[in-house]
Motif scaffolding. Structure first.
Motif, PDB file in Angstrom:
ATOM      1  N   HIS A  48       0.812  -1.221   0.000  1.00 38.27           N
ATOM      2  CA  HIS A  48       0.000   0.000   0.000  1.00 38.27           C
ATOM      3  C   HIS A  48       0.849   1.276   0.000  1.00 38.27           C
ATOM      4  O   HIS A  48       0.304   2.378   0.087  1.00 38.27           O
ATOM      5  N   ARG A  49       2.175   1.102  -0.042  1.00 32.87           N
ATOM      6  CA  ARG A  49       3.122   2.224  -0.093  1.00 32.87           C
ATOM      7  C   ARG A  49       3.004   3.127   1.136  1.00 32.87           C
ATOM      8  O   ARG A  49       3.101   4.345   1.038  1.00 32.87           O
ATOM      9  N   ASN A  50       2.829   2.501   2.292  1.00 36.24           N
ATOM     10  CA  ASN A  50       2.679   3.238   3.542  1.00 36.24           C
ATOM     11  C   ASN A  50       4.006   3.169   4.310  1.00 36.24           C
ATOM     12  O   ASN A  50       4.266   2.209   5.042  1.00 36.24           O
ATOM     13  N   ALA A  51       4.833   4.185   4.141  1.00 43.38           N
ATOM     14  CA  ALA A  51       6.182   4.184   4.725  1.00 43.38           C
ATOM     15  C   ALA A  51       6.161   4.149   6.249  1.00 43.38           C
ATOM     16  O   ALA A  51       6.965   3.450   6.866  1.00 43.38           O
ATOM     17  N   LEU A  52       5.248   4.876   6.861  1.00 48.08           N
ATOM     18  CA  LEU A  52       5.193   4.922   8.321  1.00 48.08           C
ATOM     19  C   LEU A  52       4.901   3.538   8.905  1.00 48.08           C
ATOM     20  O   LEU A  52       5.600   3.066   9.805  1.00 48.08           O
ATOM     21  N   ASP A  53       3.874   2.866   8.383  1.00 51.02           N
ATOM     22  CA  ASP A  53       3.557   1.514   8.853  1.00 51.02           C
ATOM     23  C   ASP A  53       4.664   0.532   8.507  1.00 51.02           C
ATOM     24  O   ASP A  53       4.942  -0.398   9.271  1.00 51.02           O
ATOM     25  N   PHE A  54       5.278   0.731   7.359  1.00 49.54           N
ATOM     26  CA  PHE A  54       6.363  -0.163   6.958  1.00 49.54           C
ATOM     27  C   PHE A  54       7.509  -0.106   7.966  1.00 49.54           C
ATOM     28  O   PHE A  54       7.966  -1.131   8.466  1.00 49.54           O
ATOM     29  N   VAL A  55       7.970   1.093   8.278  1.00 50.02           N
ATOM     30  CA  VAL A  55       9.089   1.248   9.212  1.00 50.02           C
ATOM     31  C   VAL A  55       8.705   0.730  10.596  1.00 50.02           C
ATOM     32  O   VAL A  55       9.479   0.023  11.248  1.00 50.02           O
ATOM     33  N   ALA A 103      17.141   0.254   2.128  1.00 56.83           N
ATOM     34  CA  ALA A 103      17.016  -0.254   0.747  1.00 56.83           C
ATOM     35  C   ALA A 103      15.562  -0.593   0.417  1.00 56.83           C
ATOM     36  O   ALA A 103      15.097  -0.321  -0.697  1.00 56.83           O
ATOM     37  N   LEU A 104      14.841  -1.152   1.385  1.00 54.92           N
ATOM     38  CA  LEU A 104      13.442  -1.503   1.145  1.00 54.92           C
ATOM     39  C   LEU A 104      12.560  -0.259   1.101  1.00 54.92           C
ATOM     40  O   LEU A 104      11.685  -0.142   0.220  1.00 54.92           O
ATOM     41  N   VAL A 105      12.772   0.681   2.023  1.00 54.40           N
ATOM     42  CA  VAL A 105      11.952   1.892   2.055  1.00 54.40           C
ATOM     43  C   VAL A 105      12.111   2.694   0.763  1.00 54.40           C
ATOM     44  O   VAL A 105      11.149   3.308   0.283  1.00 54.40           O
ATOM     45  N   ALA A 106      13.282   2.635   0.165  1.00 55.99           N
ATOM     46  CA  ALA A 106      13.511   3.368  -1.096  1.00 55.99           C
ATOM     47  C   ALA A 106      12.581   2.900  -2.212  1.00 55.99           C
ATOM     48  O   ALA A 106      12.344   3.640  -3.172  1.00 55.99           O
TER      49      ALA A 106
END
Length: 194
Positions: free
Chosen positions: A78-85, A189-192
């Protein structure tokens, strides 16, 4: 707690053997709201079923540790950086101190991106999401509701999804050859790619 879960299952119009209840508790822990949520998911997964089986639990319920991976991959999709991190760090904190996260996680990401690529192409051909789920042998409820793969696949053009798959292969090689030396470099690398 298993006896309580068996009683609670009746509130959701299910029968459940004690061994199945114990397995459910092993996966969820003693988190009563989470257990209720899992019963709700099971009811949606199998609306006509009168009994919860071990196979249903295995297919629908994710353990506390796996749930973080599931949430991490969904945040990625879902391209949600905050939840991803947030979820990456939960997984990191749940790991052994100093453990390098890596290849097994990359494989899960690669599988998910391949699913997004296939879904993206089939949606463009006019194939209905429920038919895609059937062709991919993914339960329709998981595919369309929980993961919402059609929405995830629409968030990136096909060419970008293909580049992400290549980049994931490169990251896997960098993990193996030591170019990526720690979890922060791996996370970056993943967040990029979000």
């Amino acid at each position: 707690l298993p006896k309580w879960a068996m009683g609670r299952a009746r509130d959701f119009q299910f029968k459940m053997h004690e061994s199945v209840a114990k397995h459910l508790i092993e996966l969820t822990g003693p988190d009563i709201p989470r257990i209720d949520n899992e019963f709700e998911k099971l009811r949606n997964f199998a609306p006509d079923s009168s009994e919860i089986s071990i196979d249903m639990i295995r297919e629908v319920v994710v353990s506390n540790n796996e749930g973080n991976i599931f949430d991490l991959i969904n945040a990625f999709g879902h391209r949600n950086a905050l939840d991803f991190v947030k979820n990456f760090r939960l997984i990191e904190n749940a790991s052994k101190p100093g453990a390098q996260l890596g290849s097994s996680m990359i494989v899960q990401f690669m599988n998910h991106v391949q699913t997004l690529i296939i879904t993206n192409g089939l949606l463009k051909e006019g194939v209905a999401p429920n038919q895609i789920a059937k062709e991919m042998k993914i339960h329709e409820y998981l595919f369309t509701k929980i993961n919402n793969v059609p929405a995830q696949s629409a968030k990136r053009p096909l060419a970008l999804l293909e580049r992400i798959l290549v980049r994931l292969s490169e990251i896997d090689a960098q993990l193996k050859d030591g170019t990526i030396r720690n979890n922060l470099q791996f996370e970056t690398a993943l967040v990029a790619m979000l």
